[in-house]
Write a protein that holds these residues in place. Structure first.
Motif, PDB file in Angstrom:
ATOM      1  N   ILE A  97     -37.638  54.170  -9.777  1.00 59.48           N
ATOM      2  CA  ILE A  97     -38.927  54.671  -9.974  1.00 59.48           C
ATOM      3  C   ILE A  97     -39.117  54.969 -11.762  1.00 59.48           C
ATOM      4  CG2 ILE A  97     -40.747  56.344  -9.626  1.00 59.48           C
ATOM      5  CD1 ILE A  97     -40.390  55.064  -7.038  1.00 59.48           C
ATOM      6  N   ALA A  98     -40.209  54.783 -12.099  1.00 58.84           N
ATOM      7  CA  ALA A  98     -40.488  54.991 -13.252  1.00 58.84           C
ATOM      8  C   ALA A  98     -40.439  56.363 -13.758  1.00 58.84           C
ATOM      9  CB  ALA A  98     -41.615  54.254 -13.871  1.00 58.84           C
ATOM     10  N   PRO A  99     -40.055  56.649 -14.898  1.00 59.48           N
ATOM     11  CA  PRO A  99     -40.093  58.111 -15.102  1.00 59.48           C
ATOM     12  C   PRO A  99     -41.819  58.643 -15.314  1.00 59.48           C
ATOM     13  CG  PRO A  99     -39.221  57.049 -17.255  1.00 59.48           C
ATOM     14  CD  PRO A  99     -39.724  55.971 -15.974  1.00 59.48           C
ATOM     15  N   ALA A 100     -41.845  60.106 -15.364  1.00 52.43           N
ATOM     16  CA  ALA A 100     -43.091  60.518 -15.695  1.00 52.43           C
ATOM     17  C   ALA A 100     -42.798  60.847 -17.189  1.00 52.43           C
ATOM     18  CB  ALA A 100     -43.105  61.841 -15.067  1.00 52.43           C
ATOM     19  N   THR A 101     -43.896  60.003 -17.892  1.00 50.43           N
ATOM     20  CA  THR A 101     -43.582  59.812 -19.237  1.00 50.43           C
ATOM     21  C   THR A 101     -44.292  61.186 -19.804  1.00 50.43           C
ATOM     22  OG1 THR A 101     -45.806  58.842 -19.103  1.00 50.43           O
ATOM     23  CG2 THR A 101     -43.751  57.477 -19.090  1.00 50.43           C
ATOM     24  N   GLN A 137     -50.188  51.922  -3.231  1.00 43.95           N
ATOM     25  CA  GLN A 137     -48.847  53.009  -3.382  1.00 43.95           C
ATOM     26  C   GLN A 137     -48.970  53.293  -5.010  1.00 43.95           C
ATOM     27  OE1 GLN A 137     -45.103  52.037  -2.469  1.00 43.95           O
ATOM     28  NE2 GLN A 137     -44.150  53.935  -2.967  1.00 43.95           N
ATOM     29  N   GLY A 182     -38.299  52.448   2.399  1.00 39.08           N
ATOM     30  CA  GLY A 182     -37.852  53.457   3.542  1.00 39.08           C
ATOM     31  C   GLY A 182     -36.632  54.475   2.921  1.00 39.08           C
ATOM     32  N   THR A 183     -36.293  54.396   1.543  1.00 34.92           N
ATOM     33  CA  THR A 183     -35.074  55.088   1.011  1.00 34.92           C
ATOM     34  C   THR A 183     -35.819  56.576   0.855  1.00 34.92           C
ATOM     35  OG1 THR A 183     -35.944  54.256  -1.001  1.00 34.92           O
ATOM     36  CG2 THR A 183     -33.849  53.459  -0.122  1.00 34.92           C
ATOM     37  N   LEU A 184     -34.816  57.600   0.790  1.00 38.54           N
ATOM     38  CA  LEU A 184     -35.252  58.864   0.373  1.00 38.54           C
ATOM     39  C   LEU A 184     -35.507  58.965  -1.097  1.00 38.54           C
ATOM     40  CD1 LEU A 184     -32.694  60.573   2.478  1.00 38.54           C
ATOM     41  CD2 LEU A 184     -35.087  60.703   2.754  1.00 38.54           C
ATOM     42  N   PRO A 185     -36.339  60.045  -1.491  1.00 41.63           N
ATOM     43  CA  PRO A 185     -36.844  59.781  -3.005  1.00 41.63           C
ATOM     44  C   PRO A 185     -35.665  60.411  -3.836  1.00 41.63           C
ATOM     45  CG  PRO A 185     -37.530  61.861  -1.620  1.00 41.63           C
ATOM     46  CD  PRO A 185     -36.993  60.795  -0.608  1.00 41.63           C
ATOM     47  N   ARG A 202     -48.426  54.605   1.271  1.00 41.10           N
ATOM     48  CA  ARG A 202     -48.315  53.357   2.320  1.00 41.10           C
ATOM     49  C   ARG A 202     -48.671  53.789   3.449  1.00 41.10           C
ATOM     50  NH1 ARG A 202     -45.197  49.954  -0.884  1.00 41.10           N
ATOM     51  NH2 ARG A 202     -45.065  48.584   0.740  1.00 41.10           N
ATOM     52  N   GLU A 224     -47.260  47.608 -12.219  1.00 40.97           N
ATOM     53  CA  GLU A 224     -46.849  46.480 -11.048  1.00 40.97           C
ATOM     54  C   GLU A 224     -47.801  46.285 -10.128  1.00 40.97           C
ATOM     55  OE1 GLU A 224     -42.902  47.284  -9.681  1.00 40.97           O
ATOM     56  OE2 GLU A 224     -43.332  46.200  -7.691  1.00 40.97           O
ATOM     57  N   HIS A 271     -43.474  61.210  -0.846  1.00 37.23           N
ATOM     58  CA  HIS A 271     -42.785  60.955   0.165  1.00 37.23           C
ATOM     59  C   HIS A 271     -42.865  61.879   1.393  1.00 37.23           C
ATOM     60  CE1 HIS A 271     -38.960  60.137   2.236  1.00 37.23           C
ATOM     61  NE2 HIS A 271     -38.902  58.877   1.573  1.00 37.23           N
ATOM     62  N   LEU A 327     -45.033  51.665 -12.056  1.00 36.05           N
ATOM     63  CA  LEU A 327     -45.492  51.103 -10.769  1.00 36.05           C
ATOM     64  C   LEU A 327     -46.970  50.953 -10.932  1.00 36.05           C
ATOM     65  CD1 LEU A 327     -43.797  54.014  -8.427  1.00 36.05           C
ATOM     66  CD2 LEU A 327     -42.847  51.779  -9.060  1.00 36.05           C
ATOM     67  N   ASP A 333     -48.627  47.937  -1.474  1.00 36.15           N
ATOM     68  CA  ASP A 333     -48.007  48.137  -2.928  1.00 36.15           C
ATOM     69  C   ASP A 333     -48.897  48.571  -3.624  1.00 36.15           C
ATOM     70  OD1 ASP A 333     -45.982  47.076  -1.788  1.00 36.15           O
ATOM     71  OD2 ASP A 333     -45.618  45.092  -2.987  1.00 36.15           O
ATOM     72  N   GLU A 351     -46.612  56.289 -27.603  1.00 34.35           N
ATOM     73  CA  GLU A 351     -47.527  56.986 -26.605  1.00 34.35           C
ATOM     74  C   GLU A 351     -47.354  58.410 -26.721  1.00 34.35           C
ATOM     75  OE1 GLU A 351     -45.393  57.502 -22.596  1.00 34.35           O
ATOM     76  OE2 GLU A 351     -47.659  56.835 -21.776  1.00 34.35           O
ATOM     77  N   LEU A 396     -40.747  42.241  -9.979  1.00 29.37           N
ATOM     78  CA  LEU A 396     -41.427  43.363  -9.764  1.00 29.37           C
ATOM     79  C   LEU A 396     -41.289  44.149  -8.173  1.00 29.37           C
ATOM     80  CD1 LEU A 396     -44.724  42.208 -11.388  1.00 29.37           C
ATOM     81  CD2 LEU A 396     -43.041  43.737 -12.297  1.00 29.37           C
ATOM     82  N   THR A 397     -40.199  44.713  -8.147  1.00 34.39           N
ATOM     83  CA  THR A 397     -39.935  45.126  -6.804  1.00 34.39           C
ATOM     84  C   THR A 397     -39.758  46.775  -6.673  1.00 34.39           C
ATOM     85  OG1 THR A 397     -37.662  44.613  -7.347  1.00 34.39           O
ATOM     86  CG2 THR A 397     -38.766  43.115  -6.025  1.00 34.39           C
ATOM     87  N   ASP A 398     -40.427  47.393  -7.601  1.00 30.07           N
ATOM     88  CA  ASP A 398     -40.387  48.832  -7.270  1.00 30.07           C
ATOM     89  C   ASP A 398     -41.214  49.368  -6.222  1.00 30.07           C
ATOM     90  OD1 ASP A 398     -38.506  49.025  -9.460  1.00 30.07           O
ATOM     91  OD2 ASP A 398     -40.111  49.440 -10.681  1.00 30.07           O
ATOM     92  N   LEU A 399     -42.199  48.402  -6.147  1.00 30.28           N
ATOM     93  CA  LEU A 399     -43.242  48.895  -4.910  1.00 30.28           C
ATOM     94  C   LEU A 399     -42.870  47.896  -3.637  1.00 30.28           C
ATOM     95  CD1 LEU A 399     -46.501  48.902  -6.751  1.00 30.28           C
ATOM     96  CD2 LEU A 399     -45.429  50.955  -5.719  1.00 30.28           C
ATOM     97  N   ALA A 400     -42.099  48.362  -2.717  1.00 30.22           N
ATOM     98  CA  ALA A 400     -41.849  47.613  -1.593  1.00 30.22           C
ATOM     99  C   ALA A 400     -41.378  48.434  -0.408  1.00 30.22           C
ATOM    100  CB  ALA A 400     -40.840  46.780  -1.984  1.00 30.22           C
ATOM    101  N   ASP A 401     -41.567  47.769   0.772  1.00 34.25           N
ATOM    102  CA  ASP A 401     -41.160  48.521   1.923  1.00 34.25           C
ATOM    103  C   ASP A 401     -39.564  48.904   1.918  1.00 34.25           C
ATOM    104  OD1 ASP A 401     -43.431  49.135   3.398  1.00 34.25           O
ATOM    105  OD2 ASP A 401     -43.606  46.952   3.828  1.00 34.25           O
ATOM    106  N   THR A 417     -42.574  55.874   5.306  1.00 32.89           N
ATOM    107  CA  THR A 417     -42.090  57.112   4.659  1.00 32.89           C
ATOM    108  C   THR A 417     -42.654  57.430   3.529  1.00 32.89           C
ATOM    109  OG1 THR A 417     -40.162  56.091   3.414  1.00 32.89           O
ATOM    110  CG2 THR A 417     -39.685  56.742   5.613  1.00 32.89           C
ATOM    111  N   LYS A 452     -49.684  42.878  -9.242  1.00 30.76           N
ATOM    112  CA  LYS A 452     -49.902  42.258  -7.813  1.00 30.76           C
ATOM    113  C   LYS A 452     -51.213  42.088  -7.361  1.00 30.76           C
ATOM    114  CE  LYS A 452     -45.151  43.705  -6.245  1.00 30.76           C
ATOM    115  NZ  LYS A 452     -44.458  44.697  -5.525  1.00 30.76           N
TER     116      LYS A 452
END
Lengths: 136, 550
Positions: A113-117, B302, A103-106, B366, B214, B424, B211, B299, B151, A96-101, B362, B218
């Protein structure tokens, strides 16, 4: 029986649970470890209650509340973990690492990132791809 | 093997029947009415969910929530006007709940915050129409897998998760008891009552559902972990003092309690008290997101749906600091020489680390999360003062901070692109040229976070640091001012980014909200400016409410 025996046993149980929370990677096992910690508390409370001869039995009352609340907590916890498992095919907390520090650009980060469903076009294929990646 | 042995099975038969010592419980329903109204509204919300047809649930839920919260606020004001905040303050419900100044002040703050948060929960104009219907920021059906046929069917059928309103109310009820809890059992139960609904609310975002889920995992795992730690501390404190009431434990610590042989045996061992107290405080520090227990904050903030983040960031902090204050001021003042140095360290680490890590962020959500960590450090500085001034400054700071936070997250919900909210920071460049009003409002909130004069942030920080300095914590104040300066740097950087850089082509658009979110943002701005321009009235109010009942 001296107070030290149940107290030390409770501390040991608590430490086993603590180790489990910190070391286990499967969310279900982490939940079980939390349960161990809570049961260490129950043991402690009952032992202290008997030792102190508490006429109001506050310790035992608290134990009953702990058991009830722990049941509610585990119910909600399993529901959330199940939801994640159905979406990702894994309940590994390390994944579960989609939320983490990051600093990448979008632009560069949007792949993770999960899609807008609500958009009808984007989802099914991406989801399948994603699930395959993670089970592989 | 005779004298010290406690027979497990014959205790009740030996002693005089203990039942005649238990007094008949009496519950002061009128004094508990604010909490009871909120829980009543929550139960009503569940009934609405069960009995009304889907189409009418949204309006009914919103009506029940707003009416319930407004009625609860009226009840709090009535209690305060009746003198329960000062002269008549006492302990209700057989020692379980305190009705005193800090409790009523914090309950009032939480209810107002929740009222404004309910408006942001109900917002339905920001997302594009789904099959011709307006949708809010919560998933159509929480249990469905994102992108699945199930869904799509739920979205097509126009399902909405109106359960968020009862969940909000249950959380609010727990948060209202938390700072008023006057024994360890109530403390634990109220902690769980407000945490469990929050875990669920975190998982219900309409967009970016992976997200959101997740974040919920957490938050749940760390929340359960921290409440287990708190509970072990509770057990040890009970073992030390033989009672779970705050006043009783304080008596045992100060040595004025009646001793029994068994109690003399456990109180001879200070480690029970020290470890137990430390573990309870750690559990509470998790909830206020103090370093080193802050890891979950960015986390979760966000990933959670933004209205939930705003509510959580504002109200959880108020409730948890209320409970921390009562614990440190009522239960543990007798061992202040033991906990003050530790809390010094925690406060310094929280202020410095929160401010420094925020500089590198960024993502707007966050960034606000780390800023909330830094603010937790500033509030801890006031907690450490251990004086009535310390209490009143913390109360004022919490009231000021919660509205700024709520407003800031409400602004974040407005800035959108095709994928939902554009969080962002690079997407926010030039926002001031495209929509000056939204950018200006956000700038006001950022200046309040930074503590610029004429905003509530300045008045709050000044009060907290003054109390800390008078309490002898001058080095803490110096470090606090330095980390405020570091924090000001990144707030100002965002303002510069919004107003002095060129807008990106294809950048986000600012959605026009309905009256609901507009009200929330306007309330945030109004409180920020009112508490900044004329803080004296509110400082007096907090000062009058700063005495804990024991």
């Amino acid at each position: 029986m001296h107070l030290a025996y149940p107290a030390v046993l409770a501390v040991l149980l608590f430490c086993v649970g603590l180790y489990g929370v910190l070391a286990r990677r499967n969310a279900i096992l982490v939940l079980m470890s939390v349960e161990l910690m809570l049961n260490a508390v129950n043991l402690n409370l009952v032992a202290f209650d008997v030792w102190l001869r508490d006429t109001l039995h506050a310790g035992q009352a608290l134990t009953l509340f702990t058991i009830t609340v722990a049941a509610a907590e585990i119910g909600i916890g399993l529901a959330i973990v199940l939801l994640v498992y159905r979406n990702r095919g894994t309940s590994d907390v390390d994944k579960l690492t989609d939320l983490a520090d990051t600093g990448t650009l979008p632009d560069s980060g949007s792949a993770s990132i999960a899609p807008a469903t609500d958009n009808p076009a984007d989802t099914a294929a991406e989801q399948a791809l994603r699930a395959r990646e993670q089970t592989a | 093997m005779t004298g010290t042995i406690h027979s497990l099975w014959t205790t009740a038969a030996d002693s005089a029947t203990p039942l005649d010592k238990i007094p008949t419980p009496k519950i002061e329903y009128a004094q508990l009415s604010p909490v009871l109204i909120v829980f009543g509204a929550a139960v009503l919300g569940i009934l609405v969910e069960a009995l009304l047809p889907r189409r009418s649930r949204y309006i009914a839920q919103l009506g029940v929530s707003v009416t319930g919260l407004a009625a609860a606020f009226a009840a709090i004001v009535a209690l305060a006007a009746d003198g329960y905040a000062s002269a008549k303050s006492h302990i209700a419900a057989m020692g379980a709940v305190a009705v005193d100044g800090p409790a009523l002040f914090l309950q009032g703050t939480i209810v107002l915050v929740a009222l404004v948060a309910a408006f942001t929960f109900a917002e339905r104009r920001l997302d594009p129409l789904a099959h011709g219907r307006r949708v809010d920021s919560f998933a159509a059906q929480g249990s469905t897998v994102p992108g699945s046929e199930q869904e799509k069917r739920a979205v097509r059928a126009g399902f909405t998760t109106t359960e968020v309103f009862p969940l909000l109310l249950f959380a609010v009820g727990g948060m209202m008891i938390f700072p008023a809890a006057n024994d360890l059992l109530t403390l634990f139960v109220s902690l769980e009552v407000f945490s469990l609904p929050l875990y669920l609310l975190c998982a219900l975002a309409r967009r970016h559902r992976l997200l959101s889920q997740e974040a919920a995992v957490k938050y749940f795992l760390l929340g359960a972990f921290s409440s287990a730690i708190l509970l072990f501390g509770v057990a040890l404190l009970y073992g030390y003092a033989g009672t779970i009431s705050y006043g009783g434990i304080a008596d045992v610590i100060s040595g004025t309690a009646k001793m029994t042989p068994a109690l003399a045996n456990t109180t001879a061992n200070d480690s029970l008290l020290l470890i137990g107290g430390a573990m309870v405080v750690v559990g509470l520090l998790f909830k206020v997101a103090a370093v080193p227990f802050h890891m979950w904050t960015p986390d979760v903030y966000q990933g959670a749906p933004t209205p939930v983040t705003g509510f959580m960031a504002a109200a959880t902090k108020v409730a948890a600091f209320g409970a921390l204050l009562r614990l440190l001021y009522v239960v543990l003042p007798g061992i202040r020489w033991d906990w003050r140095p530790v809390m010094w360290g925690v406060a310094i680490a929280t202020m410095v680390i929160g401010a420094i890590i925020a500089v590198t962020q960024t993502d707007v959500k966050r960034l606000l999360a780390y800023s909330s960590i830094a603010h937790a450090g500033f509030i801890l500085a006031g907690v450490i003062a251990l004086s009535p001034d310390g209490v009143s400054s913390v109360l004022f700071y919490l009231a000021a901070y919660s509205f700024v936070t709520l407003g800031a997250f409400a602004v974040v919900t407005l800035v959108r692109d095709a994928g939902g909210e554009a969080t962002h920071l690079s997407r926010w460049a030039g926002l001031g040229r495209r929509s000056p009003l939204v950018a200006a409002v956000f700038a006001v909130f950022l200046l309040a976070f930074a503590g610029i004069p004429l905003t509530s942030g300045f008045a709050g920080k000044f009060a907290v640091f003054k109390a800390a300095a008078q309490g002898g914590a001058v080095p803490l104040v110096i470090i606090g001012v330095i980390s405020s300066a570091i924090a000001a740097f990144f707030y100002i950087r965002v303002i510069v980014l919004m107003f002095f850089s060129e807008p990106q082509p294809g950048g986000p658009s600012v959605a026009v909200p309905s009256a609901l979110t507009s009200t929330a943002i306007a309330a945030g701005v109004a409180v920020t400016l009112a508490l900044g321009v004329a803080p004296q009235y509110f400082l007096d109010l907090a000062g009058k409410a700063s005495v804990f009942v024991r």
